[in-house]
Design a protein around this motif. Structure first.
Motif, PDB file in Angstrom:
ATOM      1  N   LEU A   7       0.673  -1.051  -0.186  1.00 43.82           N
ATOM      2  CA  LEU A   7      -0.067  -0.018   0.083  1.00 43.82           C
ATOM      3  C   LEU A   7       0.945   1.172  -0.035  1.00 43.82           C
ATOM      4  O   LEU A   7       1.612   1.345   0.813  1.00 43.82           O
ATOM      5  CB  LEU A   7      -0.766   0.137   1.158  1.00 43.82           C
ATOM      6  N   THR A   8       0.499   2.164  -0.970  1.00 41.38           N
ATOM      7  CA  THR A   8       1.413   3.308  -1.042  1.00 41.38           C
ATOM      8  C   THR A   8       0.488   4.558  -0.925  1.00 41.38           C
ATOM      9  O   THR A   8      -0.441   4.651  -1.835  1.00 41.38           O
ATOM     10  CB  THR A   8       1.999   3.170  -2.572  1.00 41.38           C
ATOM     11  N   THR A  20      -2.685   3.651  -3.239  1.00 40.76           N
ATOM     12  CA  THR A  20      -2.314   2.815  -4.536  1.00 40.76           C
ATOM     13  C   THR A  20      -2.142   1.331  -3.878  1.00 40.76           C
ATOM     14  O   THR A  20      -0.990   0.974  -3.130  1.00 40.76           O
ATOM     15  CB  THR A  20      -1.239   2.980  -5.400  1.00 40.76           C
ATOM     16  N   ALA A  21      -2.781   0.280  -4.336  1.00 45.63           N
ATOM     17  CA  ALA A  21      -2.567  -1.078  -3.879  1.00 45.63           C
ATOM     18  C   ALA A  21      -2.027  -1.906  -4.932  1.00 45.63           C
ATOM     19  O   ALA A  21      -2.461  -1.958  -6.071  1.00 45.63           O
ATOM     20  CB  ALA A  21      -4.095  -1.538  -3.209  1.00 45.63           C
ATOM     21  N   THR A  22      -1.014  -2.751  -4.574  1.00 42.93           N
ATOM     22  CA  THR A  22      -0.541  -3.814  -5.525  1.00 42.93           C
ATOM     23  C   THR A  22      -0.411  -5.164  -4.706  1.00 42.93           C
ATOM     24  O   THR A  22      -0.171  -5.157  -3.767  1.00 42.93           O
ATOM     25  CB  THR A  22       0.941  -3.348  -5.978  1.00 42.93           C
ATOM     26  N   SER A  28      -5.528 -12.587   4.835  1.00 47.60           N
ATOM     27  CA  SER A  28      -4.283 -12.297   5.572  1.00 47.60           C
ATOM     28  C   SER A  28      -4.037 -10.924   5.835  1.00 47.60           C
ATOM     29  O   SER A  28      -2.958 -10.727   6.232  1.00 47.60           O
ATOM     30  CB  SER A  28      -3.152 -13.409   4.909  1.00 47.60           C
ATOM     31  N   ASN A  29      -4.634 -10.214   4.976  1.00 46.00           N
ATOM     32  CA  ASN A  29      -4.113  -8.890   5.078  1.00 46.00           C
ATOM     33  C   ASN A  29      -4.831  -7.479   4.857  1.00 46.00           C
ATOM     34  O   ASN A  29      -4.639  -6.540   4.696  1.00 46.00           O
ATOM     35  CB  ASN A  29      -2.945  -8.405   3.791  1.00 46.00           C
ATOM     36  N   THR A  30      -6.222  -7.897   5.072  1.00 41.40           N
ATOM     37  CA  THR A  30      -7.246  -7.064   5.315  1.00 41.40           C
ATOM     38  C   THR A  30      -7.008  -6.066   6.331  1.00 41.40           C
ATOM     39  O   THR A  30      -7.616  -4.730   6.275  1.00 41.40           O
ATOM     40  CB  THR A  30      -8.405  -7.618   5.195  1.00 41.40           C
ATOM     41  N   GLU A  31      -6.412  -6.258   7.603  1.00 41.45           N
ATOM     42  CA  GLU A  31      -6.132  -5.387   8.617  1.00 41.45           C
ATOM     43  C   GLU A  31      -5.484  -4.456   8.383  1.00 41.45           C
ATOM     44  O   GLU A  31      -5.674  -3.057   8.460  1.00 41.45           O
ATOM     45  CB  GLU A  31      -5.614  -6.001   9.710  1.00 41.45           C
ATOM     46  N   ALA A  32      -4.512  -4.608   7.327  1.00 44.67           N
ATOM     47  CA  ALA A  32      -3.587  -3.552   6.762  1.00 44.67           C
ATOM     48  C   ALA A  32      -4.235  -2.250   5.757  1.00 44.67           C
ATOM     49  O   ALA A  32      -4.274  -1.306   5.891  1.00 44.67           O
ATOM     50  CB  ALA A  32      -2.386  -3.925   5.941  1.00 44.67           C
ATOM     51  N   LEU A  33      -5.153  -2.960   5.110  1.00 39.13           N
ATOM     52  CA  LEU A  33      -5.972  -2.224   4.059  1.00 39.13           C
ATOM     53  C   LEU A  33      -6.901  -1.447   4.999  1.00 39.13           C
ATOM     54  O   LEU A  33      -7.159  -0.256   4.558  1.00 39.13           O
ATOM     55  CB  LEU A  33      -6.615  -3.217   2.947  1.00 39.13           C
ATOM     56  N   ALA A  35      -6.517  -0.559   7.855  1.00 40.54           N
ATOM     57  CA  ALA A  35      -6.011   0.636   8.819  1.00 40.54           C
ATOM     58  C   ALA A  35      -5.490   1.911   7.785  1.00 40.54           C
ATOM     59  O   ALA A  35      -5.534   2.878   8.370  1.00 40.54           O
ATOM     60  CB  ALA A  35      -4.503   0.039   9.342  1.00 40.54           C
ATOM     61  N   ALA A  36      -5.175   1.285   6.546  1.00 45.90           N
ATOM     62  CA  ALA A  36      -4.802   2.596   5.631  1.00 45.90           C
ATOM     63  C   ALA A  36      -6.027   3.452   5.245  1.00 45.90           C
ATOM     64  O   ALA A  36      -5.906   4.491   5.105  1.00 45.90           O
ATOM     65  CB  ALA A  36      -4.247   1.848   4.229  1.00 45.90           C
ATOM     66  N   LEU A  37      -7.212   2.749   5.161  1.00 47.17           N
ATOM     67  CA  LEU A  37      -8.329   3.368   4.683  1.00 47.17           C
ATOM     68  C   LEU A  37      -8.951   4.422   5.939  1.00 47.17           C
ATOM     69  O   LEU A  37      -9.207   5.706   5.778  1.00 47.17           O
ATOM     70  CB  LEU A  37      -9.615   2.385   4.263  1.00 47.17           C
ATOM     71  N   ASP A  38      -8.779   3.718   7.116  1.00 48.37           N
ATOM     72  CA  ASP A  38      -9.374   4.307   8.376  1.00 48.37           C
ATOM     73  C   ASP A  38      -8.378   5.444   8.463  1.00 48.37           C
ATOM     74  O   ASP A  38      -9.090   6.407   9.139  1.00 48.37           O
ATOM     75  CB  ASP A  38      -9.137   3.564   9.502  1.00 48.37           C
TER      76      ASP A  38
END
Length: 95
Positions: A7-8, A20-22, A28-33, A35-38
Motif C-alpha cells: 500500500l502506497t 495505491t494497492a498492489t 491475511s492482509n485486510t487489517e493493513a488495508l 488501517a490505511a483506509l481508516d
C-alpha cells in the motif's frame, strides 16, 4: 503462493488522497488495508490497478468506505466489484 499486499499513500494533483494497492487482497492482509483506509479522512481514490486477486474479506473492508472512495480497477476486478454490489455504491474507473 500469494503476492504480498503493498500500500502506497499519496496525493493526486488536485489534492485528493490516493492509496495505491498492489499484490493480492485477502483475509491475511485486510487489517493493513482497513488501517490505511481508516487513517485517511475525506475523499479517497483507491487505485486497484495492481491488484491480482480480491476476495470477500477484502471486499468487506471496502464497503464501509464506499461513500467516500472512488476506485480505479483493472478489467479482472470489474466483475467482482459488480457482482458484489460495490459498483452500485461507488464510482469505478477503468485502469
Amino acid at each position: 503462493m500469494t503476492t504480498p499486499l503493498t500500500l502506497t499513500a499519496g496525493r493526486r494533483p488536485d489534492g485528493t488522497a490516493l492509496l495505491t494497492a498492489t499484490g493480492e487482497i485477502d483475509m491475511s492482509n485486510t487489517e493493513a488495508l482497513a488501517a490505511a483506509l481508516d487513517s485517511t479522512s475525506g475523499p479517497l481514490v483507491l487505485d486497484l490497478t495492481g491488484i491480482e486477486y480480491l476476495d470477500s474479506a477484502g471486499l468487506s473492508v471496502l464497503f464501509p468506505h464506499a461513500e467516500r472512495i472512488e476506485l480505479i480497477a483493472n478489467p479482472l476486478l470489474k466483475p467482482v466489484l459488480t457482482i458484489s454490489g460495490l459498483a452500485d455504491l461507488t464510482t469505478i474507473h477503468d485502469a
